[in-house]
Design a protein around this motif. Sequence first.
Motif, PDB file in Angstrom:
ATOM      1  N   UNK A   3       1.006  -1.155   0.059  1.00 30.83           N
ATOM      2  CA  UNK A   3      -0.116  -0.172  -0.091  1.00 30.83           C
ATOM      3  C   UNK A   3       0.915   1.239   0.019  1.00 30.83           C
ATOM      4  N   UNK A   4       0.330   2.461  -0.416  1.00 36.40           N
ATOM      5  CA  UNK A   4       1.351   3.644  -0.403  1.00 36.40           C
ATOM      6  C   UNK A   4       1.639   3.933   1.043  1.00 36.40           C
ATOM      7  N   UNK A   5       3.032   4.351   0.874  1.00 34.59           N
ATOM      8  CA  UNK A   5       3.640   4.839   2.252  1.00 34.59           C
ATOM      9  C   UNK A   5       3.981   6.282   2.016  1.00 34.59           C
ATOM     10  N   UNK A   6       5.227   6.701   1.760  1.00 35.42           N
ATOM     11  CA  UNK A   6       5.374   7.936   1.366  1.00 35.42           C
ATOM     12  C   UNK A   6       5.531   8.198  -0.232  1.00 35.42           C
ATOM     13  N   UNK A   7       5.231   6.963  -1.018  1.00 38.66           N
ATOM     14  CA  UNK A   7       5.255   6.767  -2.372  1.00 38.66           C
ATOM     15  C   UNK A   7       3.675   6.334  -2.519  1.00 38.66           C
ATOM     16  N   UNK A   8       3.147   6.958  -3.543  1.00 40.50           N
ATOM     17  CA  UNK A   8       1.961   6.330  -4.103  1.00 40.50           C
ATOM     18  C   UNK A   8       0.836   6.919  -3.185  1.00 40.50           C
ATOM     19  N   UNK A   9       0.906   7.807  -2.701  1.00 39.92           N
ATOM     20  CA  UNK A   9      -0.396   8.422  -1.863  1.00 39.92           C
ATOM     21  C   UNK A   9      -1.507   8.953  -2.922  1.00 39.92           C
ATOM     22  N   UNK A  10      -2.731   8.459  -2.547  1.00 40.17           N
ATOM     23  CA  UNK A  10      -3.726   9.027  -3.621  1.00 40.17           C
ATOM     24  C   UNK A  10      -3.662   7.900  -4.702  1.00 40.17           C
ATOM     25  N   UNK A  11      -2.998   7.064  -4.845  1.00 38.43           N
ATOM     26  CA  UNK A  11      -2.905   6.176  -5.894  1.00 38.43           C
ATOM     27  C   UNK A  11      -3.104   6.736  -7.276  1.00 38.43           C
ATOM     28  N   UNK A  12      -2.070   7.686  -7.738  1.00 49.88           N
ATOM     29  CA  UNK A  12      -2.302   8.341  -9.138  1.00 49.88           C
ATOM     30  C   UNK A  12      -2.054   7.473 -10.295  1.00 49.88           C
ATOM     31  N   UNK A  13      -1.701   6.327  -9.948  1.00 53.19           N
ATOM     32  CA  UNK A  13      -1.591   5.199 -11.304  1.00 53.19           C
ATOM     33  C   UNK A  13      -2.646   4.306 -11.398  1.00 53.19           C
ATOM     34  N   UNK A  14      -3.877   4.552 -10.659  1.00 52.53           N
ATOM     35  CA  UNK A  14      -4.861   3.620 -10.693  1.00 52.53           C
ATOM     36  C   UNK A  14      -5.436   3.549 -12.048  1.00 52.53           C
ATOM     37  N   UNK A  15      -5.616   2.353 -12.451  1.00 57.42           N
ATOM     38  CA  UNK A  15      -5.978   2.262 -13.854  1.00 57.42           C
ATOM     39  C   UNK A  15      -4.823   2.008 -14.945  1.00 57.42           C
ATOM     40  N   UNK A  16      -3.653   2.120 -14.513  1.00 56.25           N
ATOM     41  CA  UNK A  16      -2.676   1.968 -15.482  1.00 56.25           C
ATOM     42  C   UNK A  16      -2.257   0.498 -15.366  1.00 56.25           C
ATOM     43  N   UNK A  17      -1.587   0.120 -16.539  1.00 52.82           N
ATOM     44  CA  UNK A  17      -1.201  -1.279 -16.629  1.00 52.82           C
ATOM     45  C   UNK A  17       0.417  -1.145 -17.164  1.00 52.82           C
ATOM     46  N   UNK A  18       1.300  -1.183 -16.388  1.00 52.76           N
ATOM     47  CA  UNK A  18       2.420  -0.764 -16.679  1.00 52.76           C
ATOM     48  C   UNK A  18       3.561  -2.202 -16.634  1.00 52.76           C
ATOM     49  N   UNK A  19       4.168  -2.116 -17.652  1.00 48.40           N
ATOM     50  CA  UNK A  19       5.385  -3.178 -17.549  1.00 48.40           C
ATOM     51  C   UNK A  19       6.697  -2.840 -17.429  1.00 48.40           C
ATOM     52  N   UNK A  20       7.290  -3.357 -16.596  1.00 51.14           N
ATOM     53  CA  UNK A  20       8.767  -3.057 -15.894  1.00 51.14           C
ATOM     54  C   UNK A  20       9.548  -4.192 -16.327  1.00 51.14           C
ATOM     55  N   UNK A  21      10.783  -3.503 -16.881  1.00 56.39           N
ATOM     56  CA  UNK A  21      11.872  -4.442 -17.249  1.00 56.39           C
ATOM     57  C   UNK A  21      13.026  -4.161 -16.715  1.00 56.39           C
ATOM     58  N   UNK A  22      13.986  -5.057 -16.900  1.00 56.54           N
ATOM     59  CA  UNK A  22      15.434  -4.917 -16.402  1.00 56.54           C
ATOM     60  C   UNK A  22      16.627  -5.708 -17.224  1.00 56.54           C
ATOM     61  N   UNK A  23      17.620  -5.438 -16.754  1.00 52.75           N
ATOM     62  CA  UNK A  23      18.881  -6.390 -17.281  1.00 52.75           C
ATOM     63  C   UNK A  23      19.037  -7.641 -16.257  1.00 52.75           C
ATOM     64  N   UNK A  24      19.910  -8.476 -16.487  1.00 54.21           N
ATOM     65  CA  UNK A  24      19.786  -9.736 -15.594  1.00 54.21           C
ATOM     66  C   UNK A  24      20.847  -9.737 -14.339  1.00 54.21           C
ATOM     67  N   UNK A  25      21.473  -8.625 -14.384  1.00 61.13           N
ATOM     68  CA  UNK A  25      22.374  -8.816 -13.337  1.00 61.13           C
ATOM     69  C   UNK A  25      21.628  -8.047 -11.985  1.00 61.13           C
ATOM     70  N   UNK A  26      22.440  -8.725 -10.806  1.00 60.72           N
ATOM     71  CA  UNK A  26      21.619  -8.154  -9.612  1.00 60.72           C
ATOM     72  C   UNK A  26      21.160  -6.926  -9.394  1.00 60.72           C
ATOM     73  N   UNK A  27      22.224  -5.796  -9.364  1.00 62.91           N
ATOM     74  CA  UNK A  27      21.763  -4.719  -9.023  1.00 62.91           C
ATOM     75  C   UNK A  27      20.646  -3.894  -9.973  1.00 62.91           C
ATOM     76  N   UNK A  28      20.446  -4.523 -11.307  1.00 58.66           N
ATOM     77  CA  UNK A  28      19.295  -3.992 -12.035  1.00 58.66           C
ATOM     78  C   UNK A  28      18.180  -4.740 -11.856  1.00 58.66           C
ATOM     79  N   UNK A  29      18.250  -6.153 -11.459  1.00 57.58           N
ATOM     80  CA  UNK A  29      16.999  -6.703 -10.983  1.00 57.58           C
ATOM     81  C   UNK A  29      16.474  -6.130  -9.704  1.00 57.58           C
ATOM     82  N   UNK A  30      17.308  -5.796  -8.824  1.00 56.91           N
ATOM     83  CA  UNK A  30      16.748  -5.098  -7.645  1.00 56.91           C
ATOM     84  C   UNK A  30      16.079  -3.857  -8.007  1.00 56.91           C
TER      85      UNK A  30
END
Length: 324
Positions: free
Chosen positions: A37-64
């Motif tokens: 749930x929102x903490x200091x990030x996402x208050x008011x759920x401003x992305x409600x209704x969005x369907x977002x795809x997140x990607x990254x490279x395969x090494x540890x730091x970028x996965x995190x």
Amino acid sequence: MRRVRAALTPALVSALVSALVSGCGLSSGSPMADDVRPGTVGRGEPLAGARLTVTSKSFTENLVLGAMMGIAFQAAGAEVVDRTGIQGSIGPREAVRKGEADAMYEYTGTAWITYQGNSEPLADAQAQWRAVRDADLGNGLTWLPQSRLDNTYALAMNRSLYEEYDTDTLSEVAALGTAVPGAVTLCVEGEFANRADGLPGMQKAYGMNVPASRITQMDTGIIYTEAAKGRCTYGEVYTTDGRIPSMDLVVMADDRKFFPHYNAAPEINSRTLEKWPAIADVLAPVTERLDNAVARELNARVDVDGEDPHQVALEWMKEQGFVR
């Protein structure tokens, strides 16, 4: 490899992209299903209704980092598809550029040298970010402000040798090599040993003269072990690698700012950002908190302690109060 350093021609990029995209499962993905749930990030759920795809490279730091991004989007109300862990650098970037993914954390130096075809890095990190941002606007990509996390090359040594030789900078390493012949031995990767922006360039920039007989080439993981054991005075490392603190290695400062900056920053598909401008505010606090110390700690939890990258990201996001 965690990054591709050579500049690529447009034809080669096109060929590589076709092969990578067809073979990396970019048309598939699984939902992120974190109970956040929102903490200091996402208050008011401003992305409600969005369907977002997140990607990254395969090494540890970028996965995190990819997991952090997806968790922040979920807290802000978005449905998130997880396509993190793509091999190489070109595949995930092209997925974002083409709209097959919406966002990732990318590195400024990788974009500046590899994707945008420049041969010389900019000494000022903020200037390099601005140059990368401006160049990529024409590619349908928007770079949000960068973090202090700068995953670049460095030399590091073990604690006992540090106390013996008392070097803190690469200039002092060069001076040691002149004053005490034979004191400076290096363990490096083969690529680093032969690149202009690696060992040859570093030696030229700092006036080092380390003979080939005192330079040993080896795989990345072995370098950390050899440096920790003192079998070489200095080992080539990545500045955010979790093995640096776990092995109590001391990193030499690049006081002449020779190495390129690789600051992590959100790279967003421009059309996605136009539709969901709140993405910038959602990610800003997370990006602002990232630095090399945070990255080393989290990378070590994965690479040294064997924890899952997504779980490490989730726990950190909760510890920081970003999500609940």
